[in-house]
Structure formats: structure tokens, C-alpha cells
Write a protein that holds these residues in place. Sequence first.
Motif, mmCIF file in Angstrom:
data_model
loop_
_atom_site.group_PDB
_atom_site.id
_atom_site.type_symbol
_atom_site.label_atom_id
_atom_site.label_comp_id
_atom_site.label_asym_id
_atom_site.label_seq_id
_atom_site.Cartn_x
_atom_site.Cartn_y
_atom_site.Cartn_z
ATOM 1 N N ASN A 159 0.849 -1.182 0.000
ATOM 2 C CA ASN A 159 0.000 0.000 0.000
ATOM 3 C C ASN A 159 0.887 1.234 0.000
ATOM 4 O O ASN A 159 1.719 1.392 0.863
ATOM 5 N N ASP B 167 -11.477 6.805 2.583
ATOM 6 C CA ASP B 167 -11.489 5.840 1.484
ATOM 7 C C ASP B 167 -12.475 6.261 0.400
ATOM 8 O O ASP B 167 -12.167 6.190 -0.780
ATOM 9 N N ARG B 168 -13.703 6.672 0.829
ATOM 10 C CA ARG B 168 -14.750 6.997 -0.133
ATOM 11 C C ARG B 168 -15.483 8.259 0.296
ATOM 12 O O ARG B 168 -15.627 8.529 1.481
ATOM 13 N N ASP C 246 -20.314 -4.272 -6.388
ATOM 14 C CA ASP C 246 -19.516 -4.240 -5.154
ATOM 15 C C ASP C 246 -18.133 -4.850 -5.382
ATOM 16 O O ASP C 246 -17.123 -4.329 -4.901
ATOM 17 N N ARG C 247 -18.067 -5.937 -6.121
ATOM 18 C CA ARG C 247 -16.778 -6.576 -6.418
ATOM 19 C C ARG C 247 -15.914 -5.669 -7.306
ATOM 20 O O ARG C 247 -14.701 -5.589 -7.124
ATOM 21 N N ALA D 210 -16.039 -2.396 -7.367
ATOM 22 C CA ALA D 210 -15.590 -1.284 -6.519
ATOM 23 C C ALA D 210 -14.364 -1.707 -5.706
ATOM 24 O O ALA D 210 -13.434 -0.919 -5.516
ATOM 25 N N GLU D 211 -14.338 -2.955 -5.234
ATOM 26 C CA GLU D 211 -13.160 -3.463 -4.509
ATOM 27 C C GLU D 211 -11.944 -3.484 -5.427
ATOM 28 O O GLU D 211 -10.833 -3.147 -5.010
ATOM 29 N N LEU D 212 -12.125 -3.873 -6.679
ATOM 30 C CA LEU D 212 -11.017 -3.909 -7.637
ATOM 31 C C LEU D 212 -10.506 -2.489 -7.928
ATOM 32 O O LEU D 212 -9.295 -2.266 -8.025
ATOM 33 N N GLU E 57 -10.645 0.025 -5.832
ATOM 34 C CA GLU E 57 -9.902 0.421 -4.633
ATOM 35 C C GLU E 57 -8.509 -0.213 -4.632
ATOM 36 O O GLU E 57 -7.526 0.439 -4.276
ATOM 37 N N GLU E 58 -8.405 -1.470 -5.056
ATOM 38 C CA GLU E 58 -7.095 -2.126 -5.150
ATOM 39 C C GLU E 58 -6.205 -1.396 -6.145
ATOM 40 O O GLU E 58 -5.027 -1.134 -5.880
ATOM 41 N N ARG F 239 -4.783 1.787 -4.789
ATOM 42 C CA ARG F 239 -3.777 1.614 -3.732
ATOM 43 C C ARG F 239 -2.446 1.052 -4.240
ATOM 44 O O ARG F 239 -1.514 0.890 -3.455
#
Length: 185
Positions: A3, A12-13, A146-147, A149-151, A153-154, A157
Motif C-alpha cells: 500500500n 477511502d470513499r 460491489d466486487r 468497486a473493490e477492484l 480500490e485495489e 492503492r
Amino acid sequence: MANNPPDYALADRLALTEPAQVKALGHPLRTSILQLLHERAATVSELAAAVRRPKSTVAHHVHVLEVNGLLKVVRTRRVRAVEERFYGRTARMFFVEPGPAMGKARDFNDFEVAARESAEAFEAGKLWGFIRQARISPDQASQFWDRMAELVEEFDRLPRSGDTTYGFAVGIYPTGHPALPPRES
């Protein structure tokens, strides 16, 4: 996962709930400024040098982002008789919060931005992309979002390195594509 956050604290959001916030994101120079601040806080002078625009122009766009809650002063330092301000994002990711005040939020379209930014890469044979259609339920679409959005965020970072800035666009949307009728018994 490694990170490499910016050198300042940020959420974060952040849900964008006002049309003016979405409109502030709609200018290409403002999105460039926000992208640069993913790496570290910067002064108007540093941002102006990075985007090769006059300081007065960049200062105007920084002001628009600041009054709409997308940027803030994260630290200052005294340089001779002037206090120099370092700006940072207020959140790693901004998203439009649907609601009555937002209407249809037509002032900003991530895919329009991605299409404009990716044209040169496409011409050079350096655009990687997929598009698929699938008939799924609204609940499945929500779970898939949702999945994604996680990608995103990855991706946000990832440690900053290299000389090239890459774009990453994801989305899910209803289409007018036809569907096969149910199988006959």
C-alpha cells in the motif's frame, strides 16, 4: 498487498450528493489534478508544472474542487513572506450518491472520460479491454458492482512507480440487447 498511500490522511470513499460536486469532476483538468494528488499532496505551482498550465488557471480549478469538498489544504509551509499551501484529495474514491438532488447526474460520465483518454492508446494498439453482456438479476448486478468497486480500490492503492499513468475503467449498466425466449418444453 503493498500500500502506497498519499502522504496525507484521506477517507477511502466520499459520496457526492450535490450536482455541483459532480459538475466539478466534469472538467478534464480537474480530473488530472485529482489523479496527481493520488500520489502526494502538492502546491498549485507543482500542479501547474505537472499539467503544463498557468498557475492562475490551475489555482482556479483547485478552488472549484476545494469549495465542492473534493480537495483540502493538508499542510502549509512558509516560503519567504508567503504561506504555501499543499492540497490533497478528501477521499481516495468519489462516487455519485443517487438521490432527488442529483437527478440523473448528466454532467459527468466516467466512460466518456475513459473513451477520450483511451483514444490515443487504442490508435497505438495499447488499449486492453473487454465488453460483455449477460442477462442477470438486479441483485446480481449490485453484487457484481460491489466486487468491481473493490477492484477499483485495489488499483487506487497500487504503489506509484514507472513513467506511464494507466487508466482503469469499469462499469455495469442495463442494455437494450435482446434475450432468448425461455426454452420450449
